[in-house]
Design a protein around this motif. Structure first.
Motif, PDB file in Angstrom:
ATOM      1  N   GLU A 196       7.020   6.147   6.584  1.00 19.08           N
ATOM      2  CA  GLU A 196       6.181   7.438   6.064  1.00 19.08           C
ATOM      3  C   GLU A 196       6.635   8.421   5.165  1.00 19.08           C
ATOM      4  O   GLU A 196       5.994   9.352   4.868  1.00 19.08           O
ATOM      5  CB  GLU A 196       5.615   8.271   7.296  1.00 19.08           C
ATOM      6  N   SER A 197       7.923   8.286   4.646  1.00 18.34           N
ATOM      7  CA  SER A 197       8.738   9.227   3.711  1.00 18.34           C
ATOM      8  C   SER A 197       7.951   9.185   2.130  1.00 18.34           C
ATOM      9  O   SER A 197       7.683   8.066   1.891  1.00 18.34           O
ATOM     10  CB  SER A 197      10.218   9.079   3.763  1.00 18.34           C
ATOM     11  N   TYR A 198       7.731  10.332   1.745  1.00  9.15           N
ATOM     12  CA  TYR A 198       7.173  10.357   0.353  1.00  9.15           C
ATOM     13  C   TYR A 198       8.405  10.586  -0.342  1.00  9.15           C
ATOM     14  O   TYR A 198       7.957  10.733  -1.846  1.00  9.15           O
ATOM     15  CB  TYR A 198       6.296  11.537   0.156  1.00  9.15           C
ATOM     16  N   THR A 222       3.907   4.101   3.435  1.00  6.91           N
ATOM     17  CA  THR A 222       4.116   3.046   2.265  1.00  6.91           C
ATOM     18  C   THR A 222       4.751   1.727   2.941  1.00  6.91           C
ATOM     19  O   THR A 222       5.641   1.663   3.739  1.00  6.91           O
ATOM     20  CB  THR A 222       5.207   3.789   1.552  1.00  6.91           C
ATOM     21  N   TYR A 223       4.105   0.612   2.714  1.00  2.00           N
ATOM     22  CA  TYR A 223       4.575  -0.544   3.386  1.00  2.00           C
ATOM     23  C   TYR A 223       4.153  -1.552   2.154  1.00  2.00           C
ATOM     24  O   TYR A 223       3.315  -1.631   1.425  1.00  2.00           O
ATOM     25  CB  TYR A 223       3.458  -0.680   4.463  1.00  2.00           C
ATOM     26  N   GLU A 261      -3.705   0.176  -3.076  1.00  2.00           N
ATOM     27  CA  GLU A 261      -3.643  -1.001  -2.160  1.00  2.00           C
ATOM     28  C   GLU A 261      -3.407  -2.224  -3.260  1.00  2.00           C
ATOM     29  O   GLU A 261      -4.390  -2.356  -3.892  1.00  2.00           O
ATOM     30  CB  GLU A 261      -4.524  -1.254  -1.249  1.00  2.00           C
ATOM     31  N   THR A 262      -2.613  -3.390  -2.940  1.00  2.81           N
ATOM     32  CA  THR A 262      -2.805  -4.540  -3.881  1.00  2.81           C
ATOM     33  C   THR A 262      -2.144  -5.701  -2.949  1.00  2.81           C
ATOM     34  O   THR A 262      -1.373  -5.630  -2.239  1.00  2.81           O
ATOM     35  CB  THR A 262      -1.928  -4.239  -5.189  1.00  2.81           C
ATOM     36  N   ARG A 271       0.943  -1.298   0.046  1.00  5.56           N
ATOM     37  CA  ARG A 271       0.058   0.096   0.060  1.00  5.56           C
ATOM     38  C   ARG A 271       0.914   1.143  -0.080  1.00  5.56           C
ATOM     39  O   ARG A 271       2.019   1.296   0.644  1.00  5.56           O
ATOM     40  CB  ARG A 271      -0.765   0.070   1.292  1.00  5.56           C
ATOM     41  N   SER A 272       0.523   2.341  -0.754  1.00  3.98           N
ATOM     42  CA  SER A 272       1.391   3.492  -0.832  1.00  3.98           C
ATOM     43  C   SER A 272       0.441   4.646  -1.032  1.00  3.98           C
ATOM     44  O   SER A 272      -0.460   4.416  -1.914  1.00  3.98           O
ATOM     45  CB  SER A 272       2.421   3.544  -1.755  1.00  3.98           C
TER      46      SER A 272
END
Length: 516
Positions: free
Chosen positions: A180-182, A151-152, A513-514, A114-115
């Motif tokens: 959590e960095s973009y 982002t995980y 999300e996938t 997910r991101s």
């Protein structure tokens, strides 16, 4: 001789008998005329019925021709489908020749990710996460839709093989990272690690009886039969660690057991020595849709760990147990089509962490926890699907004698299918918490409510499974609010921070999300 001659002769005869001749003749003629009229009506009715019958026959002939055409068309489609199946089988056979299953095995790539971007009404990075409330430290999750700023990703590669003797092998390695960095380059903040590395042996030909279809495993892994409430990103039970075990010891067609022994270090305490570990022995039993899990936990030297608080740890937990009774339903709580899962857990001592088993070193030997989790999915009407969830927990003497942590989460996700590839998702969460830490880590006693509402237009490849089709691409708007008292729980938790206090907070974002 005509009818009038007969009538005259009849009149003469009647006259000779002294009867009224003229009246009889008139009546007889009228009767015959009436019968002729009735006969003519019957003939006309018969003609109409014949016309209707002929029309029906003509319609039946048309329908028959249409049916014959449909059958012919269907037969052609069937032949085309049969040809397609034959071509697929040929390609599969050719592929199997290139990669023989029995000789070399095969590889599989799976993953979850997910991101997304999440910002608040002031166009700054928004705070969020399913565990952002004060209850989150003890597992009190709230809805995750429109509430994930991170982002995980996890990716795992499997090598499987079936040998000539029927035995199967499986090796799996999994990499995972979350932050959590973009930025596009995040090596300096990465948490990338190998979260799983294990091997399995199954269908061993020398195994018989209850072990005939069992699978042996050893290594570092996430238990195969963990299950969760996806809408809350909360495991109902999670057995994760390094060790070994056996799956699917079958006592009968409807009864089986899994047994495992795993070890792990405690989470979240830097002062804990790596030599101080928890060891978890588990029997996980299934009787049809009913599951009964029992775990015993031992951590020999945990009571001697360095204290990270000002409170005495003379009663630090060094053992414990937990049990869970669950029901996996193939309908929506017996009320309508769908599915549902319900679990009631109880843990004591180190087992008072009933979700992620064996992860909390701070628990006392007197700690008690009761936890209820349930969720389900059902179709309310065509194009409308509902997924409600309840998560509740009560824990006492958890970290300090006399402390008390109670919370309840109600969550519901509603999906409105607009087209095969577009849906509108709605999610509502409410959490009530009554937390009395007794000064543990300088936490304050608080009581109050938290609310979250999310609206998320969603794109998807199809609608085969409304809640589990992936990937999904979403845009969303989320509104959160909570009682002001919750801002005072801790100086270090999420609520009450600058720019994130009670009174209402908006978040906006886009997310993918996938899983596969």
């Amino acid at each position: 001789m005509n009818i009038f001659s007969v009538t005259a002769m009849t009149g003469i005869l009647i006259s000779g008998l002294g009867l009224p001749t003229l009246a009889f003749a008139n009546n007889n003629a009228a009767s015959i005329e009436s019968r002729l009229e009735q006969l003519e009506k019957r003939v006309q009715q018969a003609e109409r019925r014949a016309q209707l019958a002929e029309a029906k026959v003509q319609g039946a002939r048309v329908d028959t021709r249409r049916l014959e055409n449909a059958v012919a068309e269907n037969s052609a489609q069937t032949r085309e489908a049969h040809q397609a199946v034959q071509e697929t089988e040929k390609r599969t056979a050719a592929l199997e020749k290139k990669v023989p299953e029995k000789e070399d095995g095969w590889f599989e790539l799976h993953g979850y990710a997910r991101s997304g971007l999440m910002m608040n009404q002031r166009a700054t990075h928004s705070r969020g996460g399913p565990y952002l409330t004060p209850a989150g430290d003890t597992g009190g999750a709230v809805g995750r839709l429109g509430n994930e700023p991170d982002t995980y990703a996890e990716v795992y590669l499997e090598k499987k093989q079936r040998l000539d003797n029927g035995a199967t092998t499986r090796f799996m390695v999994m990499l995972a990272d979350g932050q959590e960095s973009y930025n596009d380059w995040t090596a300096s903040t990465s948490t990338l690690n190998v979260s799983q590395a294990f091997a399995e042996l199954g269908s061993l030909p020398s195994f018989s009886g209850v072990f005939k279809d069992s699978t042996l495993w050893a290594g570092k892994r996430v238990d195969r039969d963990n299950f969760e409430i996806h809408w809350l990103d909360s495991k109902i039970i999670a057995l994760n660690g390094t060790g070994g075990g056996i799956y699917d010891v079958k006592w009968s067609d409807d009864a089986k057991s899994n047994f495992s022994l795993i070890g792990r270090s405690f989470d979240g305490i830097e002062e804990v020595n790596d030599d101080i570990q928890s060891y978890i022995l588990t029997a996980n039993n299934y009787f049809g849709p009913v599951q009964w899990l029992l775990s015993g936990i031992k951590a020999k030297d945990n009571e001697y760990r360095e204290n990270r608080t000002d409170h005495s740890m003379d009663n630090a937990g060094n053992k414990g147990y937990l049990t869970m009774l669950a029901y996996h339903g193939d309908d929506f709580y017996g009320l309508r089509p769908g599915m549902s899962k319900t679990a009631l857990s109880y843990g004591h001592g180190l087992g008072a962490e009933v979700k992620t088993v064996g992860t909390r070193a701070e628990l006392t030997n007197d700690a008690d926890t009761v936890r209820l989790a349930t969720y389900g999915t059902t179709e309310l009407a065509k194009g409308w699907d509902l997924a409600p969830a309840i998560l509740a927990q009560s824990s006492t003497d958890r970290y300090i004698k006399g402390d008390d942590y109670k919370w309840l989460t109600l969550n519901a996700r509603l999906l409105q299918g607009i087209t095969e590839n577009f849906a509108l998702a709605y999610e509502a969460s409410w959490q009530y918490m009554d937390l009395d830490p007794k000064g543990y880590l300088d936490y304050d006693k608080v009581k109050g409510d938290f609310y979250k509402l999310t609206f998320a237009p969603t794109f998807r490849p199809d609608d085969l499974s409304p809640f589990f089709t992936r990937p999904e691409l979403r845009v969303y708007a989320t509104y959160m609010d909570w009682d002001k008292a919750l801002d005072n729980y801790s100086a270090n938790d999420t609520l009450g921070q600058t720019g994130f206090t009670a009174g209402g907070q908006w978040s906006f974002g886009v997310q993918m999300e996938t899983w596969f």
